[in-house]
Design a protein around this motif. Structure first.
Motif, PDB file in Angstrom:
ATOM      1  N   SER A  90      15.791   1.978   7.609  1.00  0.00           N
ATOM      2  CA  SER A  90      16.228   0.683   7.085  1.00  0.00           C
ATOM      3  C   SER A  90      15.266  -0.414   7.553  1.00  0.00           C
ATOM      4  CB  SER A  90      17.665   0.443   7.579  1.00  0.00           C
ATOM      5  OG  SER A  90      17.936  -0.919   7.567  1.00  0.00           O
ATOM      6  N   LYS A  91      14.694  -1.153   6.609  1.00  0.00           N
ATOM      7  CA  LYS A  91      13.652  -2.133   6.951  1.00  0.00           C
ATOM      8  C   LYS A  91      13.977  -3.531   6.409  1.00  0.00           C
ATOM      9  CE  LYS A  91      11.255   1.147   8.832  1.00  0.00           C
ATOM     10  NZ  LYS A  91      11.340   1.300  10.291  1.00  0.00           N
ATOM     11  N   PRO A  92      15.138  -4.109   6.787  1.00  0.00           N
ATOM     12  CA  PRO A  92      15.505  -5.433   6.278  1.00  0.00           C
ATOM     13  C   PRO A  92      14.499  -6.517   6.643  1.00  0.00           C
ATOM     14  CG  PRO A  92      16.962  -4.780   8.086  1.00  0.00           C
ATOM     15  CD  PRO A  92      16.151  -3.573   7.723  1.00  0.00           C
ATOM     16  N   HIS A  93      13.798  -6.341   7.765  1.00  0.00           N
ATOM     17  CA  HIS A  93      12.815  -7.366   8.178  1.00  0.00           C
ATOM     18  C   HIS A  93      11.732  -7.586   7.131  1.00  0.00           C
ATOM     19  CE1 HIS A  93      11.704  -3.440  10.034  1.00  0.00           C
ATOM     20  NE2 HIS A  93      10.599  -3.702   9.366  1.00  0.00           N
ATOM     21  N   LEU A  94      11.495  -6.566   6.283  1.00  0.00           N
ATOM     22  CA  LEU A  94      10.446  -6.734   5.268  1.00  0.00           C
ATOM     23  C   LEU A  94      10.836  -7.799   4.243  1.00  0.00           C
ATOM     24  CD1 LEU A  94       9.302  -3.034   4.771  1.00  0.00           C
ATOM     25  CD2 LEU A  94       8.101  -4.871   5.979  1.00  0.00           C
ATOM     26  N   GLU A  95      12.142  -8.119   4.171  1.00  0.00           N
ATOM     27  CA  GLU A  95      12.558  -9.233   3.312  1.00  0.00           C
ATOM     28  C   GLU A  95      12.927 -10.470   4.120  1.00  0.00           C
ATOM     29  OE1 GLU A  95      14.599  -8.511  -0.610  1.00  0.00           O
ATOM     30  OE2 GLU A  95      15.231  -6.730   0.522  1.00  0.00           O
ATOM     31  N   GLU A  96      13.426 -10.260   5.327  1.00  0.00           N
ATOM     32  CA  GLU A  96      13.894 -11.405   6.122  1.00  0.00           C
ATOM     33  C   GLU A  96      12.749 -12.220   6.707  1.00  0.00           C
ATOM     34  OE1 GLU A  96      16.463  -9.375   8.797  1.00  0.00           O
ATOM     35  OE2 GLU A  96      18.058  -9.247   7.304  1.00  0.00           O
ATOM     36  N   ALA A  97      11.698 -11.567   7.158  1.00  0.00           N
ATOM     37  CA  ALA A  97      10.584 -12.310   7.758  1.00  0.00           C
ATOM     38  C   ALA A  97       9.950 -13.209   6.691  1.00  0.00           C
ATOM     39  CB  ALA A  97       9.555 -11.341   8.322  1.00  0.00           C
ATOM     40  N   PRO A  98       9.634 -14.450   7.033  1.00  0.00           N
ATOM     41  CA  PRO A  98       9.063 -15.350   6.019  1.00  0.00           C
ATOM     42  C   PRO A  98       7.696 -14.896   5.506  1.00  0.00           C
ATOM     43  CG  PRO A  98       9.114 -16.426   8.185  1.00  0.00           C
ATOM     44  CD  PRO A  98       9.896 -15.150   8.309  1.00  0.00           C
ATOM     45  N   TYR A  99       6.931 -14.196   6.364  1.00  0.00           N
ATOM     46  CA  TYR A  99       5.611 -13.735   5.941  1.00  0.00           C
ATOM     47  C   TYR A  99       5.416 -12.258   6.248  1.00  0.00           C
ATOM     48  CZ  TYR A  99       3.887 -18.474   5.198  1.00  0.00           C
ATOM     49  OH  TYR A  99       3.703 -19.736   4.723  1.00  0.00           O
ATOM     50  N   LEU A 100       4.844 -11.556   5.292  1.00  0.00           N
ATOM     51  CA  LEU A 100       4.302 -10.224   5.562  1.00  0.00           C
ATOM     52  C   LEU A 100       2.791 -10.347   5.395  1.00  0.00           C
ATOM     53  CD1 LEU A 100       6.710  -7.951   3.440  1.00  0.00           C
ATOM     54  CD2 LEU A 100       6.946  -8.645   5.847  1.00  0.00           C
ATOM     55  N   ILE A 101       2.072 -10.035   6.444  1.00  0.00           N
ATOM     56  CA  ILE A 101       0.608 -10.028   6.318  1.00  0.00           C
ATOM     57  C   ILE A 101       0.194  -8.565   6.226  1.00  0.00           C
ATOM     58  CG2 ILE A 101      -1.593 -10.719   7.339  1.00  0.00           C
ATOM     59  CD1 ILE A 101      -0.121 -12.860   8.934  1.00  0.00           C
ATOM     60  N   VAL A 102      -0.369  -8.199   5.087  1.00  0.00           N
ATOM     61  CA  VAL A 102      -0.794  -6.801   4.914  1.00  0.00           C
ATOM     62  C   VAL A 102      -2.296  -6.740   5.171  1.00  0.00           C
ATOM     63  CG1 VAL A 102      -0.771  -4.792   3.419  1.00  0.00           C
ATOM     64  CG2 VAL A 102       1.040  -6.521   3.224  1.00  0.00           C
ATOM     65  N   ILE A 103      -2.672  -5.893   6.121  1.00  0.00           N
ATOM     66  CA  ILE A 103      -4.075  -5.805   6.525  1.00  0.00           C
ATOM     67  C   ILE A 103      -4.709  -4.606   5.836  1.00  0.00           C
ATOM     68  CG2 ILE A 103      -5.646  -5.441   8.484  1.00  0.00           C
ATOM     69  CD1 ILE A 103      -2.280  -6.906   9.143  1.00  0.00           C
ATOM     70  N   PHE A 104      -5.785  -4.870   5.135  1.00  0.00           N
ATOM     71  CA  PHE A 104      -6.551  -3.808   4.469  1.00  0.00           C
ATOM     72  C   PHE A 104      -7.914  -3.682   5.147  1.00  0.00           C
ATOM     73  CE2 PHE A 104      -3.554  -5.032   1.245  1.00  0.00           C
ATOM     74  CZ  PHE A 104      -3.326  -3.892   0.478  1.00  0.00           C
ATOM     75  N   SER A 105      -8.419  -2.447   5.235  1.00  0.00           N
ATOM     76  CA  SER A 105      -9.805  -2.281   5.669  1.00  0.00           C
ATOM     77  C   SER A 105     -10.647  -2.020   4.426  1.00  0.00           C
ATOM     78  CB  SER A 105      -9.931  -1.131   6.662  1.00  0.00           C
ATOM     79  OG  SER A 105      -9.599   0.081   6.032  1.00  0.00           O
ATOM     80  N   LYS A 106     -11.875  -2.513   4.456  1.00  0.00           N
ATOM     81  CA  LYS A 106     -12.758  -2.358   3.292  1.00  0.00           C
ATOM     82  C   LYS A 106     -13.761  -1.256   3.560  1.00  0.00           C
ATOM     83  CE  LYS A 106     -12.738  -7.182   1.885  1.00  0.00           C
ATOM     84  NZ  LYS A 106     -13.598  -8.266   1.426  1.00  0.00           N
ATOM     85  N   GLN A 107     -13.747  -0.249   2.692  1.00  0.00           N
ATOM     86  CA  GLN A 107     -14.650   0.885   2.894  1.00  0.00           C
ATOM     87  C   GLN A 107     -16.103   0.487   2.666  1.00  0.00           C
ATOM     88  OE1 GLN A 107     -13.018   3.167   4.551  1.00  0.00           O
ATOM     89  NE2 GLN A 107     -11.434   1.666   4.077  1.00  0.00           N
ATOM     90  N   HIS A 108     -16.324  -0.488   1.819  1.00  0.00           N
ATOM     91  CA  HIS A 108     -17.658  -1.087   1.711  1.00  0.00           C
ATOM     92  C   HIS A 108     -17.476  -2.540   1.310  1.00  0.00           C
ATOM     93  CE1 HIS A 108     -16.884   0.710  -2.363  1.00  0.00           C
ATOM     94  NE2 HIS A 108     -17.194  -0.521  -2.725  1.00  0.00           N
ATOM     95  N   THR A 109     -18.556  -3.302   1.357  1.00  0.00           N
ATOM     96  CA  THR A 109     -18.489  -4.718   0.990  1.00  0.00           C
ATOM     97  C   THR A 109     -19.191  -4.895  -0.352  1.00  0.00           C
ATOM     98  OG1 THR A 109     -18.432  -5.450   3.283  1.00  0.00           O
ATOM     99  CG2 THR A 109     -19.283  -7.030   1.672  1.00  0.00           C
ATOM    100  N   VAL A 110     -18.541  -5.626  -1.238  1.00  0.00           N
ATOM    101  CA  VAL A 110     -19.179  -5.923  -2.529  1.00  0.00           C
ATOM    102  C   VAL A 110     -19.720  -7.349  -2.452  1.00  0.00           C
ATOM    103  CG1 VAL A 110     -18.864  -6.023  -5.034  1.00  0.00           C
ATOM    104  CG2 VAL A 110     -17.508  -4.414  -3.679  1.00  0.00           C
ATOM    105  N   THR A 111     -21.034  -7.493  -2.625  1.00  0.00           N
ATOM    106  CA  THR A 111     -21.638  -8.834  -2.533  1.00  0.00           C
ATOM    107  C   THR A 111     -21.377  -9.614  -3.817  1.00  0.00           C
ATOM    108  OG1 THR A 111     -23.721  -8.093  -3.455  1.00  0.00           O
ATOM    109  CG2 THR A 111     -23.510  -7.991  -1.054  1.00  0.00           C
TER     110      THR A 111
END
Ligand code: IYR
Length: 223
Positions: A115-136
């Motif tokens: 049960s993950k109610p915090h995913l709606e209750e918290a005002p912000y979800l910051i989702v962190i992605f890693s980039k496998q390469h950089t596109v210029t």
């Protein structure tokens, strides 16, 4: 091989031993009060605080300074609901079928479940992605280096900045996490690493009774 331009180190000021001692201790006292919080108040947080904390995360060192991270900041209730629904689905499968007993035993003291109610209750979800390469800008692909180390360091900066700002956070890693790429419309070369729920702790927030290891357990000095 070409070398970039080197400039003098600015912004560094040497401190006295006394000052170093008191600052390192003050910072430790601040950081040891951080707790991972699972119960959030549903109060909004000014966006500029989140922006400052993300700028702080962006100061992290990274392999060849490629900065291989992307932060997706979600405050939209609709998107948060979608993330919660998808996360609870994979978590149900994890807790009911996939997780081996030793893993469930290790999670016992934390009291987590699907049960993950915090995913709606918290005002912000910051989702962190890693980039496998950089596109210029002109569409060229550049190699990224030490991606997981770099993103881990930036995340540490982010969690520290959020705590320092007086907010609480929760590191959440639904497994598998690939649904985040679709829900948030990110490109294939970005890999979701973690969801950080951010907000004020709920008034009645509870935390597990756990402690951190002593210095002699985590550090070895060879003089
Ligand atoms: N991702 C699951 C399980 C979980 C795993 C670890 I390792 C934790 O420290 C906490 C939870 C969940 O978020 O419930």
């Amino acid at each position: 091989m070409s070398h970039g331009k080197l400039i003098p180190l600015s912004g560094y000021k040497e401190l006295s031993n006394e000052e170093m001692k008191s600052r390192s201790d003050d910072f430790y006292q601040l950081m040891r009060r951080r707790r991972t919080v699972r119960d959030f108040a549903n109060r909004p947080v000014p966006r500029e605080i989140i922006e400052r904390c993300l700028l702080t995360a962006g100061t992290a060192p990274s392999g060849a300074n490629m900065q291989p991270w992307q932060f997706v900041v979600v405050s939209s209730p609709e998107i948060k609901a979608k993330i919660r629904q998808a996360a609870e689905e994979v978590e149900r499968e994890f807790y009911e079928n996939k997780a081996p007993d030793y893993w469930l035993d290790a999670l016992g003291p934390l009291g987590t479940d699907e049960s993950k109610p915090h995913l709606e209750e918290a005002p912000y979800l910051i989702v962190i992605f890693s980039k496998q390469h950089t596109v210029t800008e002109d569409g060229k692909r550049l190699h990224n280096y030490y991606i997981s180390e770099s993103v881990g360091i930036a995340l540490g900066f982010l969690i520290t900045a959020i705590h320092n700002a007086g907010l609480a956070s929760l590191t959440h890693t639904p497994k598998p996490m690939s649904f985040l790429r679709e829900v948030l419309g990110r490109p294939k070369h970005e890999t979701p690493v973690l969801i950080l729920a951010v907000g004020y702790p709920a008034k009645d927030a509870q935390v597990p009774e756990i402690s951190k290891k002593q210095l002699d357990e985590i550090a070895t000095f060879l003089d």
